[in-house]
Write a protein that holds these residues in place. Structure first.
Motif, PDB file in Angstrom:
ATOM      1  N   ALA A   1      50.378   1.952   8.704  1.00 28.29           N
ATOM      2  CA  ALA A   1      50.487   2.979   7.661  1.00 28.29           C
ATOM      3  C   ALA A   1      49.110   3.266   7.087  1.00 28.29           C
ATOM      4  N   GLU A   2      49.047   4.345   6.302  1.00 24.83           N
ATOM      5  CA  GLU A   2      47.792   4.701   5.654  1.00 24.83           C
ATOM      6  C   GLU A   2      47.382   3.614   4.666  1.00 24.83           C
ATOM      7  N   SER A   3      46.085   3.464   4.513  1.00 23.73           N
ATOM      8  CA  SER A   3      45.456   2.462   3.639  1.00 23.73           C
ATOM      9  C   SER A   3      45.531   1.052   4.198  1.00 23.73           C
ATOM     10  N   ASN A   4      46.147   0.863   5.354  1.00 25.11           N
ATOM     11  CA  ASN A   4      46.117  -0.459   5.977  1.00 25.11           C
ATOM     12  C   ASN A   4      44.688  -0.797   6.390  1.00 25.11           C
ATOM     13  N   PRO A   5      44.327  -2.065   6.402  1.00 30.81           N
ATOM     14  CA  PRO A   5      42.916  -2.435   6.590  1.00 30.81           C
ATOM     15  C   PRO A   5      42.434  -2.252   8.027  1.00 30.81           C
ATOM     16  N   VAL A   6      41.133  -1.996   8.114  1.00 28.13           N
ATOM     17  CA  VAL A   6      40.408  -2.026   9.384  1.00 28.13           C
ATOM     18  C   VAL A   6      39.476  -3.228   9.301  1.00 28.13           C
ATOM     19  N   MET A   7      39.595  -4.153  10.271  1.00 24.34           N
ATOM     20  CA  MET A   7      38.905  -5.439  10.160  1.00 24.34           C
ATOM     21  C   MET A   7      38.022  -5.678  11.376  1.00 24.34           C
ATOM     22  N   LEU A   8      36.997  -6.475  11.131  1.00 23.95           N
ATOM     23  CA  LEU A   8      36.102  -6.938  12.182  1.00 23.95           C
ATOM     24  C   LEU A   8      35.995  -8.453  12.049  1.00 23.95           C
ATOM     25  N   SER A   9      36.551  -9.172  13.021  1.00 27.33           N
ATOM     26  CA  SER A   9      36.581 -10.643  12.992  1.00 27.33           C
ATOM     27  C   SER A   9      37.256 -11.143  11.730  1.00 27.33           C
ATOM     28  N   GLY A  10      38.315 -10.465  11.287  1.00 23.27           N
ATOM     29  CA  GLY A  10      39.074 -10.874  10.121  1.00 23.27           C
ATOM     30  C   GLY A  10      38.522 -10.395   8.804  1.00 23.27           C
ATOM     31  N   TYR A  11      37.373  -9.676   8.807  1.00 26.92           N
ATOM     32  CA  TYR A  11      36.751  -9.189   7.574  1.00 26.92           C
ATOM     33  C   TYR A  11      37.008  -7.689   7.456  1.00 26.92           C
ATOM     34  N   LYS A  12      37.465  -7.274   6.276  1.00 32.34           N
ATOM     35  CA  LYS A  12      37.801  -5.871   6.079  1.00 32.34           C
ATOM     36  C   LYS A  12      36.523  -5.035   5.973  1.00 32.34           C
ATOM     37  N   ILE A  13      36.419  -4.070   6.884  1.00 31.61           N
ATOM     38  CA  ILE A  13      35.252  -3.177   6.883  1.00 31.61           C
ATOM     39  C   ILE A  13      35.640  -1.731   6.624  1.00 31.61           C
ATOM     40  N   GLY A  14      36.943  -1.455   6.477  1.00 30.77           N
ATOM     41  CA  GLY A  14      37.374  -0.079   6.239  1.00 30.77           C
ATOM     42  C   GLY A  14      38.874  -0.027   6.069  1.00 30.77           C
ATOM     43  N   ALA A  15      39.426   1.169   6.186  1.00 30.53           N
ATOM     44  CA  ALA A  15      40.855   1.358   6.001  1.00 30.53           C
ATOM     45  C   ALA A  15      41.312   2.564   6.802  1.00 30.53           C
ATOM     46  N   VAL A  16      42.644   2.629   7.010  1.00 32.62           N
ATOM     47  CA  VAL A  16      43.245   3.778   7.692  1.00 32.62           C
ATOM     48  C   VAL A  16      43.245   4.953   6.709  1.00 32.62           C
ATOM     49  N   GLU A  17      42.649   6.047   7.140  1.00 32.14           N
ATOM     50  CA  GLU A  17      42.517   7.216   6.250  1.00 32.14           C
ATOM     51  C   GLU A  17      43.722   8.126   6.328  1.00 32.14           C
ATOM     52  N   SER A  18      44.169   8.444   7.534  1.00 30.84           N
ATOM     53  CA  SER A  18      45.307   9.344   7.687  1.00 30.84           C
ATOM     54  C   SER A  18      45.934   9.125   9.055  1.00 30.84           C
ATOM     55  N   ILE A  19      47.182   9.580   9.158  1.00 29.89           N
ATOM     56  CA  ILE A  19      47.929   9.469  10.426  1.00 29.89           C
ATOM     57  C   ILE A  19      48.539  10.824  10.704  1.00 29.89           C
ATOM     58  N   GLY A  20      48.318  11.313  11.906  1.00 32.84           N
ATOM     59  CA  GLY A  20      48.856  12.622  12.289  1.00 32.84           C
ATOM     60  C   GLY A  20      49.351  12.587  13.720  1.00 32.84           C
TER      61      GLY A  20
END
Length: 317
Positions: A50-69
C-alpha cells in the motif's frame, strides 16, 4: 490594536497550517527538508503493498511508496508503483525492487537489492527491476515440493510395511504372540517372587568380586609361580622323558607278547596252577616245622654252653 490581532491570528493560522502539512507528510513518510529521487517499478500483483509502506535497503528505511496505479502493457493490466528514495542513496543500474514482508504481521514493503557489480546509476524517474517474495504459503510450498518424491516413496514404503505387518499378524501368529507375552509375564512374576534370592546371588557376586579385588596380588603371584613351574617343567626335558617312557612301554609290550606267544617256563608259571599249589603246600609244611621248632627247640638244637662236651661223653658212655 485590531490590526495587530488580525496579524497575529493570521501568523498562527499559517504556522498551524505548516505544522499540519508537515505532520501529514511525516505520517506519509515524506520529508519537507530532504531532496528525494523518484523511481518506478511494475508488478503483476502487490500482495498487500500500500501507499506509504517503507522502501528499505538492508533493513534500513530509505524511502516510501508514493503512489500505486495501473497501466496496460502487452494487453495485460500491470500495477505501477512509484516510490521516492532519499537522495543520499543512489541506486546502481540493475537494482531490484522486491516486495517483501517487513514484520511477522505480514506488513509489506519494498526491499532494494543492489547488484554485485556497479556499472552505473539510475536517474530520477527511471524504472527498476521488480520481484515479489513469496508469502508463507509459497515458502512452505518451496520447502515441501523438493520433498514430494521422498514423501511419496515414504508413503509407498509405509503402505508395504503395513501390508506385510497385516500378513504377519494373522490369527496363528497373534495366538503365538499372545502365548509369548503370557510366558514373559510368567517369567516376570517368577523373577519378582525370587527377587530376594536374586539379590542374595548378586550380593555374593559382589562379595566375590571384592575378594578377588583384595587378593589381586596373591592371584598375580600364583600366576607368576605357575609360569615359573611351567618354565621349570619345560627346562626338565619332559619331551625326552616321555619319549623314554614310551620306549619302555613298547619294550614291556613286546616282552608280554613274547610271554603270551611262547610255551616256556614263564608261560607255564603264568598259566599253570601246579606251581601255585606246590608253593602253597610247601608253605603249610614250613609253618608246621616252625611251630614244632617253637614248641620243642631242645629237640632240634643241642646247646653246650656250660659243660656241654662232658655231657656228650657221658651220654656216649
Amino acid at each position: 490594536m485590531e490590526k495587530k490581532n488580525f496579524i497575529k491570528i493570521g501568523l498562527l493560522a499559517v504556522i498551524a497550517l505548516v505544522i499540519l502539512v508537515w505532520g501529514l507528510s511525516f505520517l506519509k513518510g515524506e520529508s519537507l527538508f530532504k531532496t528525494e529521487n523518484h523511481y518506478v517499478a511494475i508488478y503483476n500483483k502487490l500482495d498487500g503493498l500500500a501507499e506509504s509502506n517503507p522502501v528499505m535497503l538492508s533493513g534500513y528505511k530509505i524511502g516510501a511508496v508514493e503512489s500505486i496505479g495501473f497501466q496496460e502493457q502487452d494487453n495485460e493490466l500491470k500495477i505501477v508503483v512509484k516510490m521516492k528514495v532519499s537522495n543520499d542513496f543512489q541506486l546502481p543500474t540493475g537494482t531490484t525492487a522486491k516486495i517483501v514482508n517487513v514484520d511477522i504481521m505480514g506488513t509489506k514493503g519494498i526491499e532494494i537489492i543492489r547488484p554485485k557489480n556497479v556499472t552505473g546509476y539510475y536517474g530520477n524517474g527511471d524504472t527498476l527491476r521488480s520481484a515479489i517474495d513469496g508469502g508463507i504459503i509459497d515458502q512452505l510450498l518451496d520447502f515441501i515440493m523438493p520433498m514430494k518424491e521422498d514423501l511419496a516413496g515414504f508413503l509407498s514404503t509405509s503402505d508395504s510395511v503395513m501390508r506385510s505387518l497385516n500378513q504377519l499378524l494373522n490369527e496363528r501368529n497373534r495366538n503365538n504372540l499372545t502365548l509369548s507375552l503370557e510366558g514373559l509375564s510368567e517369567i516376570a512374576t517368577h523373577l519378582s517372587q525370587n527377587s530376594h534370592a536374586i539379590d542374595s546371588i548378586m550380593r555374593n557376586f559382589d562379595k566375590a568380586s571384592r575378594m578377588l579385588g583384595r587378593n589381586t596380588g596373591n592371584i598375580e603371584r600364583a600366576i607368576n609361580n605357575f609360569a615359573t613351574v611351567s618354565d621349570s617343567l619345560a627346562g626338565l626335558g619332559l619331551s625326552n622323558t616321555l619319549a623314554e617312557a614310551q620306549e619302555a612301554l613298547k619294550k614291556a609290550n613286546r616282552l608280554l607278547a613274547t610271554i603270551n606267544e611262547s610255551n616256556g617256563t614263564a608261560q607255564k608259571i603264568l598259566t599253570n596252577d601246579t606251581l601255585y599249589n606246590n608253593l602253597e603246600e610247601a608253605t603249610v609244611r614250613i609253618n608246621r616245622i616252625l611251630d614244632e621248632f617253637e614248641k620243642h627247640p631242645k629237640k632240634y638244637i643241642n646247646l653246650a654252653i656250660f659243660g656241654g662236651k662232658e655231657k656228650e661223653k657221658k651220654q656216649k658212655e
